[in-house]
Structure formats: structure tokens, C-alpha cells
Design a protein around this motif. Structure first.
Motif, PDB file in Angstrom:
ATOM      1  N   PRO A  63       2.785 -26.615  53.632  1.00  0.00           N
ATOM      2  CA  PRO A  63       3.418 -27.726  53.027  1.00  0.00           C
ATOM      3  C   PRO A  63       3.081 -29.157  54.301  1.00  0.00           C
ATOM      4  N   ASN A  64       4.047 -28.428  55.417  1.00  0.00           N
ATOM      5  CA  ASN A  64       3.324 -29.576  55.607  1.00  0.00           C
ATOM      6  C   ASN A  64       2.456 -29.114  57.817  1.00  0.00           C
ATOM      7  N   ARG A 108       2.142 -31.059  51.243  1.00  0.00           N
ATOM      8  CA  ARG A 108       2.459 -32.658  51.343  1.00  0.00           C
ATOM      9  C   ARG A 108       2.012 -33.598  52.047  1.00  0.00           C
TER      10      ARG A 108
END
Length: 377
Positions: free
Chosen positions: A284-285, A319
């Protein structure tokens, strides 16, 4: 033939042929989106034992990983029944990445060998069981995440690529016989039951049973990996492979700078020089990327020695503007790899959505790229 008597249908058995099925059998994962997670009963376990055709004998060095009392030296006997009856307590939990913890299980009567040259434990796992709550789950063996070992790799690779002037550290100096077993576990906030939730809220009096190393692990034979191998990861899906990736780092250091070997007496099979590994990791990050710093450094190490064709690491942060993995991108990666050399393994370990995507494409991929094999961990 039991294929037609299986209550879950023959499709499940056919799709799992040749695979390690423990994570499905114990209800940790489902095979695909259309099949619910199912934890098999005690009766199902008895049926499975009756129809088993053989018992897998583990390599001797796995037997030597765990000993009981004494001086911490394996005697080559099968201690699995003793270990499974041992009681362990969680003595420490440290958050090492967002939502990911290093959990320490301890038992003063059991001793673990945490520095083990060779490849026999790669991709295998422990089965952790709570007697009080009657729940079990597999957790991956990943010794390189150990609090004593991880900094050794970071330090030594930094030295070699010119990012540090610190002294060389050696795993030969690590006290590799310990009464504590460390596992890296992601705690999911939405999980309301199961062993992971139990570990997240563990109390001092809670006890657990721990099995010895289980599963078939990674097939690292010459026939299997000579050529190009792709690895697709997501989240904590790096854990089944991280010990192998640091093994490759030790190998390239041994080749290019022997005086900096991390394990002095370790030797490597020559066929690894003819194998390449391209790793695509989806997070996601960056804050939720398990072992990101170590993976980047391993990739930089191969680049430093001008051997980037043998190992590369590409992180994608979905993300933070990174493209999500889809069918088109998968085939782009496969086409690119197959043009360079023979495409051998496509190893996959990620969240259910990623695993299910490759499960759906598996037969098509193996037909299109002859000689390749999709293995979903």
C-alpha cells in the motif's frame, strides 16, 4: 477413489495437486474467492492419515534446528512429537513495521538454532496451536527477521556498497542457540477471532504449542531454477522468500568479496550463478513494506557488483501512485522474462486477491510458457 468422496468436491483436490495444503486444511486461507475458508475437523484429520501414501522425511539439518534440554545440539532423531507437546509462552512483542510484529515465543527447555547455512528451511513454516482456544495457524520461518540477524545484513551490505564505514559483522559471532523462537506476524485490526487475534491480545498465562518445520519449502534444485524466476509479493508475502534472498546476498558477497563473507565456511552450488530472480513487490505504501530497506539493499548489492541480471527488486506502492497488478501487467512481466532466458518459476505470495489472480491464470500461464510452473505459497 477419495477424489469423489471429498465433501468439498474434487475441484479443490485437483487444484491442490502437488501443493502444500496445510494453510487450506487448517483454515488460514481459501483456494479462491468462490470457496469459503474452512477449518477441517479432527475426523477429517483421521481420514487424511488413513489415505496418506507416504510420510515426508525432512532433511537432517531441519531435525538439528530444534533440540530438547542438554547442550543445544541436534542428535538427528525425530523430535516432532516432543516439540508439539512443548508449551511456549509469548514473552515479547515488538512492532517492527506498521501492524507487523516480531513475536518471541520462549521455553527454557527447548533450544533453537537460528543461524543455519543452506536452503532446507526456505519457504517452510511452523504450526502454532492454542489448546485453550482450539485454534491453529501456520507462520513462516524467516530467520533473517530475527532481531540479532537483520542488523548484520543491513550493516554488511551498507559497508560493501559504500554507505557505511562500520566494522564488518559476522553471523559466526551470533549466539545461534537460543531458547526463544521469533516469528514475524501481521496483526489485522478487522480480525475478530483466530490465532492471530489471540496473539495480538495475548496474556501472560497463555500457552501455545509449536510444531517443528513443516511444508515442502522452495524447490531450489538445479533443474527447477536454472533460468529466469519471477517472484510476486504482497505485504508479508515476502517472508517465505526473505531467507532465500539474503542467501543470494551471501552468495554474491562470497563470489565478489570473499574476505567479507557473512558465514565464513558457507559454500554455494555453482548452478545458482545461472539462475536469475526478478522480484515484484506490491505494498500500500512504504510504511507498510516489510523488510523494504533490506530488499532494496540486496538489489543495490547486485547492482554494485554489476550483476543486476541475477537479482532485481521492484517495489510498487499502490496508494502512492503505483499501478496495481492486473492480468495485462502479469503477462508483460512474463513476456519480458521469457525473452531473456527460459522462464522457470513464478512464485506468488500475497493477499488473497493477488493469489487468486494467479490461481485463475495458472493453467494458461503454464501452457503459454512451456517449462514454467506457477507456485502460490
Amino acid at each position: 477413489m477419495y477424489l469423489y468422496d471429498h465433501p468439498g468436491g474434487k475441484y479443490v483436490l485437483e487444484e491442490c495437486r502437488g501443493k502444500e495444503i496445510g494453510k487450506y486444511f487448517y483454515g488460514a486461507y481459501s483456494l479462491d474467492d468462490n470457496i469459503k475458508v474452512h477449518k477441517h475437523s479432527f475426523v477429517a484429520g483421521k481420514i487424511m492419515k488413513k489415505i496418506a501414501i507416504a510420510k515426508l522425511k525432512l532433511p537432517m539439518d531441519i531435525d538439528n534446528m530444534v533440540t530438547f534440554g542438554g547442550e543445544g545440539k541436534g542428535d538427528g532423531r525425530d523430535h516432532s512429537h516432543e516439540l508439539y507437546n512443548g508449551h511456549f509462552k509469548v514473552t515479547r512483542k515488538d512492532e517492527i513495521f506498521k501492524g507487523v510484529y516480531r513475536v518471541t515465543f520462549s521455553n527454557e527447555n527447548n533450544h533453537y538454532k537460528i543461524v543455519l547455512p543452506g536452503t532446507s528451511t526456505f519457504g517452510r513454516h511452523y504450526l502454532i496451536h492454542s489448546e485453550s482456544q482450539k485454534v491453529s495457524r501456520y507462520y513462516t520461518i524467516c530467520n533473517s527477521m530475527n532481531s540479532e540477524i537483520y542488523p548484520v545484513y543491513i550493516n554488511n551490505i551498507d559497508r560493501l556498497i559504500g554507505n557505511s564505514r562500520d566494522e564488518k559483522l559476522s553471523l559466526d559471532n551470533v549466539d545461534d542457540i537460543t531458547e526463544s523462537l521469533q516469528l514475524t506476524i501481521k496483526f489485522y485490526e478487522q480480525s475478530r477471532k483466530g490465532l492471530t487475534r489471540l496473539l495480538a491480545n495475548v496474556q501472560d498465562e497463555d500457552e501455545f504449542l509449536v510444531s517443528k518445520p513443516m511444508g515442502k519449502g522452495l524447490d531450489l534444485s538445479a533443474d527447477s531454477i536454472t533460468g529466469t524466476n519471477l517472484v510476486f509479493l504482497g505485504g508479508t508475502g515476502v517472508l517465505p522468500f526473505l531467507d532465500f534472498f539474503v542467501f543470494l546476498a551471501r552468495m554474491i558477497i562470497s563470489e565478489k568479496s570473499p574476505s567479507d563473507k557473512i558465514i565464513n565456511n558457507e559454500e554455494f552450488e555453482p548452478f545458482f550463478k545461472h539462475s536469475s530472480f526478478k522480484v515484484y513487490a506490491y505494498y500500500p505504501n512504504a510504511n507498510e513494506a516489510v523488510a523494504l530497506d533490506l530488499l532494496v539493499k540486496i538489489s543495490d548489492l547486485f547492482s554494485h557488483f554489476k550483476e543486476e541480471e541475477r537479482f532485481s527488486f521492484t517495489p510498487v506502492f499502490t496508494r502512492q501512485g503505483g499501478d496495481r497488478l492486473n492480468d495485462q501487467k502479469i503477462y508483460e512481466f512474463l513476456d519480458q522474462a521469457s525473452r531473456a532466458s527460459d522462464l522457470k518459476n513464478i512464485w506468488v505470495c500475497g493477499p488473497p486477491k493477488m493469489n487468486n489472480m494467479f490461481q485463475r491464470l495458472r493453467k494458461t500461464i503454464e501452457r503459454k510458457y512451456e517449462g514454467s510452473a506457477v507456485d502460490i505459497m
